[in-house]
Each structure stands twice: as structure tokens, then as C-alpha cells.
Design a protein around this motif. Structure first.
Motif: not given
Length: 309
Positions: A80-98
């Protein structure tokens, strides 16, 4: 008319997001849909960002997402934060946690005890790491959200007009100055010679009602000059010059005229008492003459009218 779809959901670019993370706030140029009804959308002004970040209520209200990783959905919060804030590292973190959560549940689904232990450890470690990571990322998320919420910002109120200060009344200033001089004499009564403080108070007794009288009817130039000379120069000057001397010297040393500074001060203060009385008498005599002149004018006017009738 409603703005075109996509205008209200426009996200800041990666460069803008980086500027906010580094502590800089960038204003976006005025595009169609950025302004509607005189309010500002997109990037908030620096003062608004600072006010939001200082508000504990605002920070608490926008930290609600920390409840998501607390229940084990770290990947969802970072997505949610990665897409909302345009933060690629948070998107990658989401993938890792998933992936980590999926692997943990896959291990737990096996029948062997060792796999259950490994799956539990992986699930617990992923949960703890995600929770700590979320808390550390919250400050960056709040800075991004404070600058790019897209909320309606009311235009800054126009500054209140500054009213010019009324001109200072010179007579009122003289009244305040006289009060200060008397207070100085009372405060230094132990250092002043006998008779000095009573003389200062006597000058006050003469000038205080005189200043009130002049303030009521207005002072002419000559009266104001004489009052200023006594209140702001002669009276405080005599006290200051005496208080600058050592006390023993002022009481015992005799000058060429055979008087000590203490005797000279008392003599000057007595002269000021006489001068204040003379000034008071001159002001009242002038007012009395004005009344007499008006009386003669009225007497001549109405007597002539009686003759004309």
C-alpha cells in the motif's frame, strides 16, 4: 464540473518523492485540475507540511497502517505505501514479506515436526522483522503523506491591516517622565542629602496638576518647552550628577564656592521648586487673561447690541 478522472489521483513523481524524503518540499507548477475554487491541490506548502508533522493528532491519525503488520500482513502494508508513495523499495519489501509468509505456511503444511518448527520460526521472524521495519518506515511515510496528501488547502488568510500607532502625546510622556524621576529619588533616598527628596516631591506637587491642566486644554510651544526643560533636563540632571559622585565625597568635599555637592543639590532643587511655581503661575495667569479678554469682548458686543435696539 468535476475534474477529469486521474487528476485527483495524480501521484508525485519519483523525483518529488525523493525531495520530500530528503526534507525538501517542491511545489508543482499549476496544471489544469491542480487548482479548483481558489484552493491548492497536490503538493502542500512548506508551512502546512511543518504544521502537520508537528501535530501529534495528525501523526497518530495517519499512522493507522501500523495495525496491518501487527496482525501479520506486512506485505500488504508495504504494498500500500509503496504504490501510494511511489517507493519502489517498499514494493520489493512487500514482495519479500509475501514470499516469506508463503514459504512459512508451506513448511507448516508438512507433516514432519522439523518442518513445523522451521515454518514457525520463519513465520515469527518475518512477523517481527516486518513490524520493526514498519515502525522505522513510518517517519518517512508521514513526511511523504504530509506533503502529497492532495487535500484541499484553504488559501492563507490575508494579513490584518496594521493600524498606525496614534501619535505620542508629549504631555503624557512628561507625566510619565516626572513619575520616573520621583521614583528614582525615593529609591535613592538613603544616598541623597536631607531635604533633597522632599524638594523633589514638592516639584511633583506643583507640576503634576499643572501637567494635567495643560493636557486637558493643550499646551502651547513655550509652555511645553519650559515643562520639558524642568522634567527631562534640570530635575533628573541634578539627581544623576549627584548620584554619580561617591557618597563620602558628596557630603564632605567643599568646592571653590565653599559648598559641598550635597548642599549644592539641595539649593538647585529649591530653585527648581521656585521655578515650577513661577511656571504654574504664568500658565494660570495666561488662562485668566484669555478669560478676561473674552469677557471684555462679550461685554462690548452685547452692550453695543443693546444700544442698536
Amino acid at each position: 464540473m468535476a475534474p477529469p478522472r486521474g487528476e485527483t489521483d495524480r501521484r508525485p513523481s519519483r523525483a518529488l518523492r525523493r525531495a520530500v524524503v530528503e526534507g525538501r518540499v517542491v511545489r508543482r507548477g499549476g496544471r489544469r485540475g491542480d487548482r479548483r475554487g481558489g484552493s491548492s491541490r497536490a503538493v502542500a506548502p512548506p508551512e502546512v507540511v511543518s504544521r502537520r508533522l508537528r501535530s501529534r493528532t495528525w501523526r497518530a491519525a495517519n499512522s493507522w497502517w501500523l495495525a496491518i503488520p501487527a496482525v501479520g500482513l506486512q506485505w500488504l502494508s508495504f504494498l500500500y505505501m509503496g504504490l501510494r508513495g511511489r517507493h519502489p523499495l517498499w514494493v520489493l519489501s512487500a514482495l519479500g514479506y509475501f514470499v516469506a509468509n508463503g514459504a512459512a505456511f508451506a513448511l507448516l503444511s508438512r507433516d514432519a515436526f522439523v518442518w513445523d518448527v522451521l515454518g514457525g520460526l520463519l513465520l515469527t521472524g518475518t512477523w517481527g522483522l516486518g513490524l520493526v521495519h514498519s515502525v522505522m518506515a513510518n517517519s518517512t511515510w508521514l513526511r511523504i503523506k504530509a506533503a502529497f496528501t492532495g487535500e484541499e488547502l484553504a488559501p492563507a488568510p490575508a494579513p490584518a491591516p496594521v493600524e498606525p500607532a496614534p501619535p505620542a502625546d508629549p504631555v503624557v510622556a512628561l507625566q510619565e517622565r516626572l513619575h520616573d524621576v520621583v521614583r528614582t529619588a525615593n529609591r535613592n533616598g538613603g544616598r541623597l542629602p536631607d531635604g533633597a527628596v522632599p524638594a523633589v516631591r514638592e516639584v511633583e506637587d506643583v507640576l503634576k496638576p499643572l501637567l494635567a491642566h495643560v493636557a486637558k486644554r493643550g499646551a502651547d510651544v513655550e509652555e511645553l518647552h519650559n515643562l520639558e526643560a524642568i522634567v527631562t533636563e534640570y530635575l533628573p540632571g541634578a539627581l544623576e550628577h549627584y548620584l554619580d559622585l561617591p557618597e563620602e565625597y558628596a557630603l564632605t568635599n567643599r568646592g571653590p564656592g565653599g559648598t559641598t555637592p550635597a548642599e549644592e543639590l539641595v539649593a538647585q532643587l529649591r530653585l527648581l521648586v521656585d521655578g515650577a511655581k513661577d511656571l504654574q503661575r504664568a500658565v494660570y495667569d495666561q488662562d485668566a487673561r484669555k478669560l478676561a479678554v473674552q469677557g471684555r469682548f462679550l461685554d462690548a458686543k452685547f452692550r453695543r447690541s443693546d444700544l442698536d435696539l
